[in-house]
Design an enzyme around this catalytic site. Structure first.
Site, PDB file in Angstrom:
ATOM      1  N   SER A 136      15.947 -30.736 -37.374  1.00  0.00           N
ATOM      2  CA  SER A 136      16.342 -30.418 -38.747  1.00  0.00           C
ATOM      3  C   SER A 136      17.725 -29.782 -38.766  1.00  0.00           C
ATOM      4  O   SER A 136      18.073 -28.977 -37.913  1.00  0.00           O
ATOM      5  CB  SER A 136      15.331 -29.461 -39.383  1.00  0.00           C
ATOM      6  OG  SER A 136      15.661 -29.230 -40.724  1.00  0.00           O
ATOM      7  N   LYS A 191       7.474 -30.546 -38.491  1.00  0.00           N
ATOM      8  CA  LYS A 191       8.688 -30.997 -39.171  1.00  0.00           C
ATOM      9  C   LYS A 191       8.357 -31.584 -40.539  1.00  0.00           C
ATOM     10  O   LYS A 191       9.094 -31.397 -41.513  1.00  0.00           O
ATOM     11  CB  LYS A 191       9.406 -32.033 -38.305  1.00  0.00           C
ATOM     12  CG  LYS A 191      10.636 -32.688 -38.950  1.00  0.00           C
ATOM     13  CD  LYS A 191      11.705 -31.657 -39.320  1.00  0.00           C
ATOM     14  CE  LYS A 191      13.074 -32.287 -39.538  1.00  0.00           C
ATOM     15  NZ  LYS A 191      13.135 -33.376 -40.499  1.00  0.00           N
ATOM     16  N   HIS A 194       7.720 -28.721 -42.841  1.00  0.00           N
ATOM     17  CA  HIS A 194       9.034 -28.114 -43.089  1.00  0.00           C
ATOM     18  C   HIS A 194       9.786 -28.882 -44.165  1.00  0.00           C
ATOM     19  O   HIS A 194      10.359 -28.306 -45.090  1.00  0.00           O
ATOM     20  CB  HIS A 194       9.841 -28.094 -41.793  1.00  0.00           C
ATOM     21  CG  HIS A 194      11.311 -27.964 -41.986  1.00  0.00           C
ATOM     22  ND1 HIS A 194      12.128 -29.057 -42.217  1.00  0.00           N
ATOM     23  CD2 HIS A 194      12.128 -26.890 -42.010  1.00  0.00           C
ATOM     24  CE1 HIS A 194      13.369 -28.647 -42.367  1.00  0.00           C
ATOM     25  NE2 HIS A 194      13.389 -27.344 -42.250  1.00  0.00           N
ATOM     26  N   ASN A 195       9.797 -30.209 -44.055  1.00  0.00           N
ATOM     27  CA  ASN A 195      10.488 -31.025 -45.051  1.00  0.00           C
ATOM     28  C   ASN A 195       9.832 -30.895 -46.419  1.00  0.00           C
ATOM     29  O   ASN A 195      10.511 -30.878 -47.451  1.00  0.00           O
ATOM     30  CB  ASN A 195      10.514 -32.491 -44.618  1.00  0.00           C
ATOM     31  CG  ASN A 195      11.564 -32.762 -43.560  1.00  0.00           C
ATOM     32  OD1 ASN A 195      12.058 -31.830 -42.929  1.00  0.00           O
ATOM     33  ND2 ASN A 195      11.903 -34.015 -43.358  1.00  0.00           N
ATOM     34  N   GLU A 198      11.029 -27.832 -47.976  1.00  0.00           N
ATOM     35  CA  GLU A 198      12.385 -28.062 -48.484  1.00  0.00           C
ATOM     36  C   GLU A 198      12.364 -28.819 -49.812  1.00  0.00           C
ATOM     37  O   GLU A 198      13.157 -28.525 -50.704  1.00  0.00           O
ATOM     38  CB  GLU A 198      13.203 -28.845 -47.457  1.00  0.00           C
ATOM     39  CG  GLU A 198      14.062 -27.983 -46.592  1.00  0.00           C
ATOM     40  CD  GLU A 198      15.060 -28.791 -45.771  1.00  0.00           C
ATOM     41  OE1 GLU A 198      16.027 -28.175 -45.298  1.00  0.00           O
ATOM     42  OE2 GLU A 198      14.884 -30.000 -45.594  1.00  0.00           O
TER      43      GLU A 198
END
Length: 379
Positions: A136, A191, A194-195, A198
């Site tokens: 990232s 991940k 995490h995205n 976001e």
């Protein structure tokens, strides 16, 4: 170790791959690079890189897989930066005949964690090792320091740890934003979440922007100043910081660039996967789900414009106590971000339990302190 051999190989010379190769070389590693050649479509990629950004550096370019693989020291470490999906599977099958037992393949793309589960098992069945590493930070992070989330074959970590931690971002305390996540596809699962977080962050920022623009009547420079002030406190993060910059940026004609951009947002799939997997785990991920749906709605531009003609809305501007309203907006944004993170980490906890991954949630939060993904809200 044969000093004539490269320490690591990288496949895929799009911008992310190029920048990662340059980052590795800048940390003292000898790097071999390879990119496929498709006549009339994808030609001369390796040559352009070696004679361009990679000129004079400790980077060797190859146009055939056998030569590329043989250029690497044992155990071979190969990072694949190719499009997620079938391309990864095809590349693995092309590499297998030239690998030796113990060699390590690293998938640095945004692969679905279930694909990574399968690939770890396949590689290990052939005597190789496989790592799914979430990366990232975008192009800038790839070049200057990313947040890296590796998982998969555990015995590969001691071999790749020095390289991956050297190219990772550094947190304020100097710790590398890269640590081992866990087995199977856990790195790519983290991940993915995490995205999703976001996605939620960007939706919340967009709504705060709308409130300041439509209800407070602030212009771009004033809103830029508000976000800049917010970035000095609890909301400090990369996304808040760049929002301030974006609002004040003007194009060559002197117009605010943001006002010239179509209000349509795309998505690459990780946010959608996060919502789907949360549902499969029977976990609420409402804020992030709403952000994903809002992106889908933004794509229906013609429908939105037609609806606005029939239902224009009655937005009453606030003329008094604007400073107080901004304080309430700050508090609402901060509280909403906390909800988003809490929901995201609850999904990680449930996945850890259900899949027996034993995720260290505190360590994962620390990995997100740098690499253009910094979240001050945790600390």
């Amino acid at each position: 170790m044969d000093q004539k051999k490269s320490n690591i190989g990288l496949i895929g010379l799009a911008v992310m791959g190029e920048n990662l190769a340059l980052n590795m070389e800048s940390k003292g590693w000898e790097v071999s690079v390879y990119n496929r050649t498709v006549p009339g479509i994808e030609e001369g990629v390796v040559e352009r890189f070696i004679n361009g950004r990679g000129k004079g550096l400790h980077i060797q370019g190859y146009t055939t897989i056998p030569d590329f693989v043989s250029s690497l020291s044992l155990p071979r470490k190969i990072m694949m930066m190719v499009r997620a999906g079938e391309a990864v599977d095809e590349l693995m099958e092309q590499l297998f005949p030239y690998l030796d037992a113990g060699d390590i393949l690293i998938d640095g793309g945004n692969s679905n964690y279930e694909d990574t589960n399968r690939r770890v098992a396949l590689a290990e069945s052939k005597g190789f090792r496989f790592v799914g590493a979430g990366v990232s930070g975008g192009e800038e992070g790839a070049l200057n320091g990313a947040s890296i989330m590796p998982g998969g074959s555990a015995d590969a970590w001691p071999e790749i740890k020095p390289i991956l931690q050297s190219i990772a971002a550094r947190a304020p305390d100097g710790a590398p934003c890269c640590e081992w996540i866990g087995p199977a596809g856990s790195g790519h699962f983290v991940k993915m979440i995490h995205n999703g977080i976001e996605y939620g962050d960007m939706q919340l920022i967009a709504e705060a922007y709308w409130a300041m623009k439509q209800l407070l009547g602030l212009d771009n420079d004033a809103m830029s100043g508000v976000f800049a002030r917010w970035n000095e406190g609890k909301l400090r993060s990369y996304l808040i910081e760049i929002t301030s910059y974006i609002l004040s940026h003007k194009d060559s004609t002197g117009k605010y660039l943001l006002d010239e951009i179509l209000d349509v947002a795309g998505q690459k799939g990780t946010g959608k996967w996060a919502v789907i997997n949360a549902m499969e785990l029977n976990m609420p991920l409402g804020l992030i789900a709403s952000a994903v749906f809002e992106r889908s709605l933004s794509g229906q531009k013609e429908l939105r414009e037609k609806a606005h003609r029939y239902f224009p809305g009655d937005q009453q501007a606030i003329h008094d106590n604007k400073e107080e309203y901004q304080q309430h907006l700050f508090a609402a944004l901060y509280a909403s971000k906390l909800v988003s993170y809490a929901q995201g980490f609850a999904v990680l906890q449930q996945a850890s339990t259900q899949f027996s991954w034993k995720l260290d949630l505190g360590e994962i939060a620390k990995l997100w302190r740098g690499g253009d993904v910094s979240y001050e809200v945790f600390f």
